[in-house]
Design an enzyme around this catalytic site. Structure first.
Site, PDB file in Angstrom:
ATOM      1  N   ASN A   8       0.862  -1.180   0.000  1.00  0.00           N
ATOM      2  CA  ASN A   8       0.000   0.000   0.000  1.00  0.00           C
ATOM      3  C   ASN A   8       0.898   1.230   0.000  1.00  0.00           C
ATOM      4  O   ASN A   8       1.500   1.557   1.009  1.00  0.00           O
ATOM      5  CB  ASN A   8      -0.890  -0.022   1.254  1.00  0.00           C
ATOM      6  CG  ASN A   8      -1.715   1.256   1.379  1.00  0.00           C
ATOM      7  OD1 ASN A   8      -1.969   1.934   0.386  1.00  0.00           O
ATOM      8  ND2 ASN A   8      -2.146   1.576   2.596  1.00  0.00           N
ATOM      9  N   LYS A  10       0.039   4.253  -0.209  1.00  0.00           N
ATOM     10  CA  LYS A  10      -0.619   5.446   0.351  1.00  0.00           C
ATOM     11  C   LYS A  10      -0.458   6.611  -0.652  1.00  0.00           C
ATOM     12  O   LYS A  10      -0.402   6.359  -1.839  1.00  0.00           O
ATOM     13  CB  LYS A  10      -0.056   5.788   1.727  1.00  0.00           C
ATOM     14  CG  LYS A  10       0.016   4.540   2.623  1.00  0.00           C
ATOM     15  CD  LYS A  10       0.244   4.847   4.046  1.00  0.00           C
ATOM     16  CE  LYS A  10       0.322   3.519   4.811  1.00  0.00           C
ATOM     17  NZ  LYS A  10       0.167   3.691   6.227  1.00  0.00           N
ATOM     18  N   HIS A  94      -9.419   1.581   5.253  1.00  0.00           N
ATOM     19  CA  HIS A  94      -8.099   1.778   5.861  1.00  0.00           C
ATOM     20  C   HIS A  94      -8.240   2.780   7.012  1.00  0.00           C
ATOM     21  O   HIS A  94      -9.024   3.728   6.913  1.00  0.00           O
ATOM     22  CB  HIS A  94      -7.105   2.278   4.808  1.00  0.00           C
ATOM     23  CG  HIS A  94      -5.700   2.246   5.319  1.00  0.00           C
ATOM     24  ND1 HIS A  94      -5.198   3.217   6.147  1.00  0.00           N
ATOM     25  CD2 HIS A  94      -4.711   1.335   5.160  1.00  0.00           C
ATOM     26  CE1 HIS A  94      -3.935   2.904   6.458  1.00  0.00           C
ATOM     27  NE2 HIS A  94      -3.626   1.766   5.872  1.00  0.00           N
ATOM     28  N   GLU A  96      -6.553   5.189   7.917  1.00  0.00           N
ATOM     29  CA  GLU A  96      -6.330   6.590   7.565  1.00  0.00           C
ATOM     30  C   GLU A  96      -7.594   7.186   6.958  1.00  0.00           C
ATOM     31  O   GLU A  96      -7.868   8.378   7.092  1.00  0.00           O
ATOM     32  CB  GLU A  96      -5.125   6.701   6.617  1.00  0.00           C
ATOM     33  CG  GLU A  96      -3.825   6.498   7.401  1.00  0.00           C
ATOM     34  CD  GLU A  96      -2.724   5.799   6.631  1.00  0.00           C
ATOM     35  OE1 GLU A  96      -2.753   5.796   5.392  1.00  0.00           O
ATOM     36  OE2 GLU A  96      -1.821   5.236   7.300  1.00  0.00           O
ATOM     37  N   GLU A 166      -5.510  -4.425  11.217  1.00  0.00           N
ATOM     38  CA  GLU A 166      -4.512  -3.364  11.237  1.00  0.00           C
ATOM     39  C   GLU A 166      -4.693  -2.500  12.475  1.00  0.00           C
ATOM     40  O   GLU A 166      -5.440  -1.510  12.440  1.00  0.00           O
ATOM     41  CB  GLU A 166      -4.697  -2.488   9.999  1.00  0.00           C
ATOM     42  CG  GLU A 166      -4.454  -3.208   8.704  1.00  0.00           C
ATOM     43  CD  GLU A 166      -3.750  -2.288   7.749  1.00  0.00           C
ATOM     44  OE1 GLU A 166      -2.664  -2.650   7.315  1.00  0.00           O
ATOM     45  OE2 GLU A 166      -4.266  -1.182   7.505  1.00  0.00           O
ATOM     46  N   GLY A 172       2.525   2.615  10.620  1.00  0.00           N
ATOM     47  CA  GLY A 172       3.475   3.709  10.402  1.00  0.00           C
ATOM     48  C   GLY A 172       4.211   4.140  11.667  1.00  0.00           C
ATOM     49  O   GLY A 172       4.856   5.180  11.693  1.00  0.00           O
ATOM     50  N   SER A 212       3.482  -1.727  10.401  1.00  0.00           N
ATOM     51  CA  SER A 212       4.941  -1.772  10.609  1.00  0.00           C
ATOM     52  C   SER A 212       5.571  -3.118  10.253  1.00  0.00           C
ATOM     53  O   SER A 212       6.524  -3.554  10.893  1.00  0.00           O
ATOM     54  CB  SER A 212       5.287  -1.379  12.054  1.00  0.00           C
ATOM     55  OG  SER A 212       4.911  -0.034  12.302  1.00  0.00           O
TER      56      SER A 212
HETATM   57  P1  PGA Z   1       2.910   0.597   7.546  1.00  0.00           P
HETATM   58  O1  PGA Z   1       1.438   0.818   6.951  1.00  0.00           O
HETATM   59  O2  PGA Z   1       3.402  -0.715   7.017  1.00  0.00           O
HETATM   60  O3  PGA Z   1       3.691   1.765   7.052  1.00  0.00           O
HETATM   61  O4  PGA Z   1       2.780   0.563   9.037  1.00  0.00           O
HETATM   62  C1  PGA Z   1       0.523  -0.211   6.966  1.00  0.00           C
HETATM   63  C2  PGA Z   1      -0.780   0.246   6.377  1.00  0.00           C
HETATM   64  O5  PGA Z   1      -0.852   0.847   5.297  1.00  0.00           O
HETATM   65  O6  PGA Z   1      -1.781   0.025   6.996  1.00  0.00           O
END
Ligand code: PGA
Length: 252
Positions: A8, A10, A94, A96, A166, A172, A212
């Site tokens: 992903n 983003k 997601h 976010e 998640e 992140g 992560s």
């Molecule tokens: P990340 O993001 O691997 O940077 O923690 C995971 C995600 O997009 O949910």
């Protein structure tokens, strides 16, 4: 169970960088017995498709969608528009989008249904925030988000949903959820899936972990029972690292 591995990006990589990423990733040695997808920004779908040509590894994925086919929804993109690029997977819910763009459980459910009707696999993200976890509300949050998202979905649809656990605090943050702790939530999700869709789907549904994940910790997740793959954000921005994650997750 075939592993499901999704990058992903983003809000990174417009068309120019997207094409370069795809070409670099395609040069890597990739496992054949895993489903690998890359979720790119909508504006980069055309470039990613052009670089992919007819290749199906990685599958082309989107990061979000609107549930209507067309209409007065400025800025939105429909499942049929995604189909035109050969998108076969799409992330919905997601964290976010839930927490920054205020998406509700109901919206996530409508998106998942619309995708499945279009033959696109919805990757439904669920997860608790740090505050919710500290208050002992993890199961309640997961249940509310999941039930709203899967109740109207066809269990045996042509595009069977993938569920991504998640935890928001792990995304992140560089603080991944311990595989054993993720496993407990995955087991709970399986229970809910089984109650909603029937016992057969307890084991047939792929439940992946995100938050992560990187090339150093992927092994621990993949050796944990009940974790059927991963959603990788930050570590997927480098095509060689994501390829390494894929190879570790599904050794040939
Ligand atoms: P990340 O993001 O691997 O940077 O923690 C995971 C995600 O997009 O949910």
């Amino acid at each position: 169970m075939r592993k499901f591995l999704i990058a992903n990006w983003k809000m990174y990589y417009g068309p120019v960088k997207a094409g370069a990423w795809i070409r670099a990733f395609r040069r890597e040695r990739l496992p054949k017995d895993a489903d690998i997808a890359v979720a790119v920004p909508h504006v980069s779908l055309a470039a990613a498709r052009a670089s992919l040509g007819r290749a199906t590894i990685p599958a082309l994925a989107a990061q979000d969608v609107h549930w209507e086919k067309e209409g007065a929804f400025t800025g939105e993109v429909s499942p049929t528009m995604l189909q035109e690029f050969g998108v076969s997977v799409c992330i919905v819910g997601h964290s976010e989008r839930r927490h920054i763009m205020n998406e509700t459980d109901e919206m996530v459910g409508k998106k998942a249904v619309a995708l499945q009707k279009a033959g696109i696999i919805p990757v439904i993200c669920v997860g608790e925030t740090d505050a919710q976890r500290k208050k002992g509300q993890t199961k309640k949050v997961i249940k509310d988000q999941l039930i709203a998202a899967i109740t109207d979905l066809a269990a045996d649809g042509k595009a069977p949903a993938v569920i991504a656990y998640e935890p928001v605090w792990a995304i992140g943050s560089g603080k991944p959820c311990r595989p054993q702790d993720a496993r407990e939530v995955h087991d709970y999700i399986r229970e809910l899936v089984s109650k909603t869709w029937g016992p057969r789907y307890r084991d047939e549904t792929r439940i992946i972990y995100g938050g992560s994940v990187n090339e150093r910790n992927i092994g621990e997740y993949m050796t944990t029972t009940g974790i059927d793959g991963v959603l990788v954000g930050g570590a997927s921005l480098d095509p060689r690292i994501f390829a390494l994650i894929c190879r570790t997750a599904a050794p040939a």
